[in-house]
Write an enzyme that holds these catalytic residues in place. Structure first.
Site, PDB file in Angstrom:
ATOM      1  CE  LYS A  10      18.199 -12.592 -16.575  1.00 35.73           C
ATOM      2  NZ  LYS A  10      18.115 -13.374 -15.129  1.00 35.73           N
ATOM      3  CE1 TYR A  50      21.266 -17.659 -16.535  1.00 40.10           C
ATOM      4  CE2 TYR A  50      19.704 -17.770 -18.221  1.00 40.10           C
ATOM      5  CZ  TYR A  50      20.113 -16.937 -17.275  1.00 40.10           C
ATOM      6  OH  TYR A  50      20.137 -15.801 -17.039  1.00 40.10           O
ATOM      7  CG  ASN A 113      16.825 -11.177 -12.403  1.00 39.19           C
ATOM      8  OD1 ASN A 113      16.756 -11.481 -13.772  1.00 39.19           O
ATOM      9  ND2 ASN A 113      17.528 -11.553 -11.689  1.00 39.19           N
ATOM     10  CG  HIS A 116      22.995 -13.232 -17.059  1.00 34.92           C
ATOM     11  ND1 HIS A 116      23.235 -14.017 -16.195  1.00 34.92           N
ATOM     12  CD2 HIS A 116      24.123 -13.114 -17.931  1.00 34.92           C
ATOM     13  CE1 HIS A 116      24.207 -14.679 -16.218  1.00 34.92           C
ATOM     14  NE2 HIS A 116      24.886 -14.172 -17.297  1.00 34.92           N
ATOM     15  CD  GLU A 127      27.819 -15.872 -18.302  1.00 28.91           C
ATOM     16  OE1 GLU A 127      27.273 -16.499 -17.253  1.00 28.91           O
ATOM     17  OE2 GLU A 127      27.700 -14.583 -18.623  1.00 28.91           O
TER      18      GLU A 127
END
Ligand code: CMP
Length: 140
Positions: A10, A50, A113, A116, A127
């Site tokens: 990320k 998402y 965070n 993913h 995905e």
């Protein structure tokens, strides 16, 4: 079984210059990087990726964050790749992540965070297709 999973480094982790450190963890765990590209997601791309979270209270912040800078996207392949990657990442909230996991070591918050990873075989397939046409995935 040999599986494939989609991994995203990320914007927070890309900005911290730790792509290589995270790749090393994948490799040391026996996960092979079989496709990879850097991307700067548009709002539309982040919302599509998402889509399952649309309507959740954190959705807007999530999309804001994922479009705040470039991300590194890769397909990992290996024995139990989906659960193995999730073990390497640690809990979604870095405060709850086990010591030695990517999120415990590098992440700041539940939004920022670091990584993913797909949560199941069905989502992994969707995905992966979101980012990589089949001909750009180089298995062995
Ligand atoms: P990720 O695995 O990319 O999937 C959705 C993301 O939403 C998640 O990581 C978190 O970064 C973010 N998020 C923020 N708040 C929450 C929450 N309460 N529960 C789950 N995910 C959250």
């Amino acid at each position: 079984a040999v599986e494939r999973t989609l991994s995203i480094i990320k914007p927070d982790a890309v900005a911290k210059n730790i792509i290589g450190q995270i790749y090393s963890r994948f490799e040391q765990a026996g996960l092979k990087i079989i496709a990879a590209r850097m991307a700067y997601l548009s709002r539309r791309e982040a919302e599509t990726f998402y889509a399952v979270h649309r309507g959740r209270p954190f959705f807007n912040d999530l999309v804001e964050f994922m479009t705040s800078g470039p991300v590194m996207v890769q397909v990992l392949e290996g024995e139990n790749a989906i659960s193995k990657n999730r073990e390497l990442m640690g809990a979604t909230d870095p405060k709850k992540a086990e010591k030695g996991t990517i999120r415990a070591d590098f992440a700041e918050s539940i939004d920022a965070n670091a990584v993913h990873g797909s949560d199941a075989a069905e989502t992994a397939a969707v995905e992966i297709a979101c980012f990589f046409p089949a001909l750009d995935v180089y298995s062995r």
